[in-house]
Design a protein around this motif. Structure first.
Motif, PDB file in Angstrom:
ATOM      1  N   ASP A  92       0.893  -1.132  -0.077  1.00  0.00           N
ATOM      2  CA  ASP A  92      -0.095  -0.027  -0.049  1.00  0.00           C
ATOM      3  C   ASP A  92       1.003   1.185   0.004  1.00  0.00           C
ATOM      4  OD1 ASP A  92      -2.767   1.106   0.619  1.00  0.00           O
ATOM      5  OD2 ASP A  92      -1.525   2.236   2.025  1.00  0.00           O
ATOM      6  N   ARG A 117       0.814   4.029   1.456  1.00  0.00           N
ATOM      7  CA  ARG A 117       1.140   4.534   2.724  1.00  0.00           C
ATOM      8  C   ARG A 117       2.341   3.863   3.551  1.00  0.00           C
ATOM      9  NH1 ARG A 117      -4.063   3.715   1.411  1.00  0.00           N
ATOM     10  NH2 ARG A 117      -5.687   5.505   1.247  1.00  0.00           N
ATOM     11  N   LYS A 118       2.618   2.568   3.055  1.00  0.00           N
ATOM     12  CA  LYS A 118       3.714   1.937   3.705  1.00  0.00           C
ATOM     13  C   LYS A 118       5.107   2.185   2.946  1.00  0.00           C
ATOM     14  CE  LYS A 118       0.622  -1.464   5.419  1.00  0.00           C
ATOM     15  NZ  LYS A 118       0.644  -3.187   5.737  1.00  0.00           N
ATOM     16  N   ARG A 129       1.551   9.871  -1.695  1.00  0.00           N
ATOM     17  CA  ARG A 129       1.103   9.782  -0.500  1.00  0.00           C
ATOM     18  C   ARG A 129       0.413  11.091   0.202  1.00  0.00           C
ATOM     19  NH1 ARG A 129       6.071   7.527   0.958  1.00  0.00           N
ATOM     20  NH2 ARG A 129       6.525   9.086   2.494  1.00  0.00           N
ATOM     21  N   LYS A 176      -3.799  11.786   0.976  1.00  0.00           N
ATOM     22  CA  LYS A 176      -3.989  12.373   2.361  1.00  0.00           C
ATOM     23  C   LYS A 176      -4.839  13.730   2.242  1.00  0.00           C
ATOM     24  CE  LYS A 176      -2.191  13.732   6.635  1.00  0.00           C
ATOM     25  NZ  LYS A 176      -0.897  14.171   7.301  1.00  0.00           N
ATOM     26  N   LYS A 220      -7.089   1.466  -0.126  1.00  0.00           N
ATOM     27  CA  LYS A 220      -5.904   0.776  -0.339  1.00  0.00           C
ATOM     28  C   LYS A 220      -5.509   1.023  -1.654  1.00  0.00           C
ATOM     29  CE  LYS A 220      -3.308  -3.483   0.350  1.00  0.00           C
ATOM     30  NZ  LYS A 220      -2.651  -3.884  -1.166  1.00  0.00           N
TER      31      LYS A 220
END
Length: 229
Positions: free
Chosen positions: A163, A165-166, A177, A181, A188
């Motif tokens: 994902d 975000r990781k 990212r 946001k 996901k």
């Protein structure tokens, strides 16, 4: 009488005839058919995908010779989608190919969605287009995966699908990212990214093995999703 061999016999032994038929009935769009996208198309073709939509407005350049599967001395100056169509047909003449030789921006992105798409691979470099792909695929409920940066990387073992975000150590992923946001996107977002620290180079230095490995990881991920294994 012995059974005649077929081009997907070895794959059929691995995943079964039913799954071969599943793949024959799938349509995948690949946006950007350079270092990463070219290997995505190559491996999807060799996996028996029935319909491929290939999107790129560029021509093969001498600087592509170090990493792009369609780049040969004989193809320099030719449209990438034309070269890739010939390659696809030389591997699997039954694969239907749709070519879109346009530079995709948020203003003309609708041209990608005139056909049914089972999966979309974003392997383009234009950040605004990558943002629009995320928004449009979510809105249209289309499965997709986006390739992050493979330039300035030398270690293919650091590539992973995760994902967004990781992700870390990926400047392109950092921009996206922030975008998801700011847009309050909670879904996901699958991306191909490298955890390797970018090397300090003049310009976008690139190798033969990181973009190609990225493309193979993406197509493997898609195939496994489609046949649920």
């Amino acid at each position: 009488m012995s059974k005649l061999p077929n081009k997907f016999e070895r794959l059929e032994k691995l995943i079964g005839k039913d799954n071969i038929n599943v793949l024959k009935n799938k349509t995948i769009l690949v946006l950007g058919v350079g270092g990463v996208g070219g290997y995505v198309v190559e491996s999807l073709t060799r996996s028996g995908i029935g319909k491929l939509i290939i999107v790129d407005n560029d021509v093969v350049d001498e600087t592509n010779l170090n990493r792009q599967i369609i780049a040969l001395k004989s193809t320099i100056g030719l449209k990438k989608v034309d070269v890739l169509e010939n390659r696809i047909k030389d591997i699997n003449e039954e694969c239907e190919v749709i070519k879109i030789s346009e530079f995709i921006t948020p203003d003309n992105i609708d041209v990608l969605f005139t056909e049914h798409i089972d999966y979309l691979v974003d392997a383009c470099d234009y950040i605004d287009t990558k943002k629009s792909i995320i928004k449009e695929c979510i809105k249209r409920n289309i499965n997709f995966i986006s390739s992050m940066g493979t330039a300035k990387k030398l270690d293919p073992s650091k590539l992973e699908i995760t994902d967004i975000r990781k992700t870390y150590n990926d400047p392109l992923a950092r921009i996206l990212r922030k975008y998801i946001k700011d847009e309050k996107i909670n879904k996901k977002i699958d991306v191909l990214s490298s955890t390797e620290l970018p090397r300090k180079t003049e310009g976008l230095g690139s190798s033969a093995f990181v973009p190609s490995s990225a493309g193979l990881l993406i197509s493997s991920y898609i195939i496994k999703k489609m046949i649920d294994c």
